[in-house]
Design a protein around this motif. Structure first.
Motif, PDB file in Angstrom:
ATOM      1  N   THR A   1       8.686  -3.209   4.103  1.00 57.48           N
ATOM      2  CA  THR A   1       7.419  -2.597   3.686  1.00 57.48           C
ATOM      3  C   THR A   1       6.524  -3.602   2.959  1.00 57.48           C
ATOM      4  OG1 THR A   1       8.482  -1.885   1.666  1.00 57.48           O
ATOM      5  CG2 THR A   1       8.364  -0.259   3.441  1.00 57.48           C
TER       6      THR A   1
ATOM      7  N   HIS B   1       4.580   0.581  -0.670  1.00 55.93           N
ATOM      8  CA  HIS B   1       4.839   1.393  -1.845  1.00 55.93           C
ATOM      9  C   HIS B   1       3.676   1.272  -2.842  1.00 55.93           C
ATOM     10  CE1 HIS B   1       7.344   3.509  -4.686  1.00 55.93           C
ATOM     11  NE2 HIS B   1       7.055   2.588  -5.592  1.00 55.93           N
TER      12      HIS B   1
ATOM     13  N   TYR C   1       0.519   2.758  -1.494  1.00 59.51           N
ATOM     14  CA  TYR C   1       0.596   4.216  -1.520  1.00 59.51           C
ATOM     15  C   TYR C   1       0.161   4.732  -2.887  1.00 59.51           C
ATOM     16  CZ  TYR C   1       2.357   8.924  -0.884  1.00 59.51           C
ATOM     17  OH  TYR C   1       2.439  10.276  -0.783  1.00 59.51           O
ATOM     18  N   LYS C   2       0.619   4.015  -3.930  1.00 63.08           N
ATOM     19  CA  LYS C   2       0.296   4.450  -5.294  1.00 63.08           C
ATOM     20  C   LYS C   2      -1.220   4.380  -5.522  1.00 63.08           C
ATOM     21  CE  LYS C   2       3.683   2.094  -7.467  1.00 63.08           C
ATOM     22  NZ  LYS C   2       4.195   1.338  -8.562  1.00 63.08           N
TER      23      LYS C   2
END
Ligand SMILES: Nc1ncnc2c1ncn2[C@@H]1O[C@H](COP(=O)(O)OP(=O)(O)OP(=O)(O)O)[C@@H](O)[C@H]1O
Ligand SMILES: [Mg+2]
Length: 675
Positions: free
Chosen positions: A482, A666, A669-670
């Protein structure tokens, strides 16, 4: 006592005329439409001072009957509409019988027209809406010429508002260009200020021809042809879109192109504006990260569903189910763009263009005995070549051959036998697969240090990564799991090449140069300014290493006798083949020869092998074809996959910032979750 009064007829006419003819471009539009309604195939527009001083439209249409001439400039006098019912069946541009009357109201207007069956042309003149004189026979060919002098002569304020003649000219040219694109079967010419022809479409019937003439062949090269027929919504659409480009690309940043964006819409042959359709198409493109410089759509809608009588200028129409039609067109465009979306995504940055200014095109190379012409540097052309090669060498002034001849430093003769040349039978064994396995400690130690100094973590990343693209010619974006990484491309490629050489030492394939290249000439081309004698000495030195270089590295130097009986010259004859079909950047060959002489420590076996391997790796590492997209083509990807699995990435790369994590899904996304 009341204050309301009926306005005098001439005031009413003047006010109405001002609505139809706002500026010269409106007059040109009306006159062109009349010509097209009259079946013209050639229309010539002449303007002076943006059309304010002179505006003339000449056509080869049907012409006007002599008896109709007194009526052409009468308000609501038309040959195109007989009753209000005809409005829903209109196929002509005109129908209101207002245009010529309006133009004549605000100028001096002259009509000269000849029907094909008439013995001669006839002429009539108007000034401020009133006929001046009688109909007179005149010279003139078939068709109609309408000449407008002194537009808005009587209106000081309007003339003042339109004093930017350049802008008015541009508007006139723009309107003619629209019709030219829409009617490729008609030849349009615009002449401005007696400066010759500003626009000329040939009337070949091919829209691409017109677009090519107007906007350059570039626009039509990969233009999308649009075609949609929807019987349920009673419309057909055809159009053309200049090849879309990514809004993140350099093109998008080019402000000039941004300003030149054009959306041209025709509904039932009328150039109209429709803000809803315009913004919906822009949205469709933007949703895919795209934009285009030119989009033309011509909609044919059942005339009974269209109301053209919205405004005297007729540039606005209403039609039934407008939202449904717009949505259908949006869907269609979406599908057309999606079909080829990868084509429009940002192209890989091309190093070629950047290098072209500095590098010679790669010289011809042939694999084995394939014959590809390799120009042989000769004395006569060496100076020219040297000049170009010089540009390749960045550090020419720092690394000079003197290092090689410096007292104390190994000289050509002193080092001839320092590193043992060819591998003797005892140094290797041939495996079942036919490859040679060397038992040399130096080679083993170099291989071990590559493995020892590699990072398991980085290795896992390289094994499982895929290439996202090049962020710049120097930086490639890799994704593993990712996480998105930025990797210094040149270092990566050089390391890959180095390890290929090291682990295939003595088993490398080779390219044979079509013509042997003399070392002395190559050294001169690399920027060496030493005398001929010193250069010859250097060449002899390389020749003395020939068997080792050939045996381990498939790099061969041979003494070749000149055909004209001159002295023998040391030439390079083969180059190693590291990855199938990956030929090196030949323009950097002089740099390789120089590196072999000045950067390789010939005294110590292990340093020597490492130095030669590193020099060759640098020569093969940066290759414009890889950066041009070859790396990502199906063929390139196979190459890439096969090498990335074998790579032992050095641990120092993390610290040195060769591979830097940029972001992860990740983290993204935040961020986006918060938005
Ligand atoms: N170039 C031309 N060739 C042949 N006939 C023409 C030309 N220009 C004008 N006419 C004739 O003159 C008439 C008046 O033209 P005008 O443009 O004023 O009105 P229209 O075209 O009928 O309607 P609109 O005002 O909507 O344009 C036309 O109906 C046509 O018969
Ligand atoms: Mg008209």
């Amino acid at each position: 006592m009341g204050v309301i009064q009926q306005l005098p007829e001439d005031v009413v006419r003047k006010i109405a005329a001002g609505e139809v003819i706002v500026r010269p471009a409106n007059a040109v539009k009306e006159l062109i439409e009349n010509s097209l309604d009259a079946g013209a195939t050639e229309i010539t527009v002449t303007i002076k001072e943006g059309g304010m001083t002179l505006l003339q439209v000449k056509d080869n249409g049907t012409g006007i009957y002599k008896d109709d001439l007194p009526l052409v400039c009468e308000r609501f006098a038309t040959s195109k509409l007989r009753s209000i019912d005809d409005l829903s069946r209109m196929t002509t541009f005109g129908f209101r019988g207002e245009a010529l009357a309006s133009i004549a109201m605000v100028s001096s207007l002259n009509v000269t027209s000849k029907r094909r069956d008439a013995p001669c042309a006839y002429q009539i003149a108007y000034k401020n809406g009133a006929m001046t004189g009688r109909i007179r026979p005149s010279a003139g060919g078939d068709g109609t010429t309408i000449t407008v002098d002194g537009l808005f002569e009587a209106s000081e304020s309007r003339r003042a508002a339109l004093k930017n003649h350049a802008e008015e000219s541009a508007r006139v040219i723009d309107i003619v260009a629209k019709y030219a694109v829409h009617r490729p079967d008609v030849s349009f010419i615009v002449m401005r200020d007696e400066r010759g022809c500003d626009l000329r479409s040939l009337g070949t019937g091919k829209r691409e021809d017109v677009l090519g003439v107007l906007y350059g062949d570039e626009l039509c090269k990969e233009a999308l042809v649009l075609r949609l027929n929807d019987p349920t919504l009673h419309f057909e659409m055809e159009g053309i879109m200049a090849s879309p480009y990514s809004i993140h690309s350099a093109e998008a940043k080019d402000s000039k192109r941004k300003r030149n964006k054009q959306f041209v819409l025709f509904i039932n042959n009328r150039p109209v504006s429709c803000a809803v359709l315009k913004s919906s198409t822009e949205q469709t493109l933007a949703s895919k990260g795209l934009a285009t410089t030119y989009l033309m759509m011509a909609l044919m809608i059942d005339p009974s569903r269209v109301d053209v009588n919205v405004h005297p200028t007729k540039d606005c129409v209403f039609f039934l189910q407008q939202d449904d039609v717009t949505e259908r067109i949006q869907e269609y465009l979406d599908a057309v763009l999606e079909a080829d979306i990868n084509k429009y995504r940002p192209k890989l940055p091309s190093l070629q263009s950047m290098m072209e200014a500095q590098m010679l095109a790669p010289l011809g190379l042939s694999r084995s005995s394939d014959s590809v012409k390799t120009p042989q540097p000769t004395k006569s052309d060496s100076s020219e070549k040297r000049c170009d090669y010089n540009l390749v060498r960045v550090s020419g002034s720092e690394r000079r051959l003197e290092q090689f001849f410096l007292p104390g430093h190994s000289s050509a003769h002193a080092t001839v036998d320092t590193v043992d040349a060819p591998s003797s039978q005892e140094d290797y064994r041939v495996t079942e697969s036919g490859t040679r396995e060397f038992s040399l400690e130096s080679i083993e130690s170099l291989r071990q240090s590559v493995i020892r100094e590699s990072s398991t973590e980085l290795r896992a990343i390289f094994k499982g990564h895929f290439v996202v693209g090049c962020a710049s010619p120097e930086c490639v974006l890799l994704q593993h799991d990712t996480t998105l990484y930025a990797c210094t491309l040149q270092t990566l490629l050089e390391e890959i090449m180095y390890q290929i050489i090291l682990f295939s030492l003595g088993n490398l394939g080779s390219y044979r140069l079509d013509e042997p290249l003399p070392v002395v000439e190559l050294l001169k081309a690399s920027g060496c300014e030493e005398g001929d004698e010193q250069l010859k000495e250097a060449a002899t030195f390389l020749s003395s290493k020939a068997s080792m270089l050939n045996d381990f590295f498939s790099l061969n130097f041979e003494e070749i006798q000149e055909t004209d009986g001159g002295e023998a010259r040391v030439c390079i004859t083969t180059l190693p083949s590291l990855i199938h079909a990956h030929s090196p950047q030949m323009a950097a060959l002089p740099e390789l020869i120089l590196c072999l002489l000045v950067e390789v420590d010939w005294d110590e076996e292990i340093r020597c092998i490492e130095g030669v391997a590193r020099s060759i790796a640098a020569f093969y590492g940066l290759h414009k074809r890889w950066l041009d997209g070859d790396l990502y083509s199906s063929d390139g990807n196979t190459k890439w996959t096969s090498v990335k699995d074998r790579l032992f990435p050095p641990s120092k790369w993390t610290e040195a910032g060769i591979l830097t994590p940029l972001t992860s899904i990740h983290d993204l996304y935040k961020i986006f979750e918060r938005c």
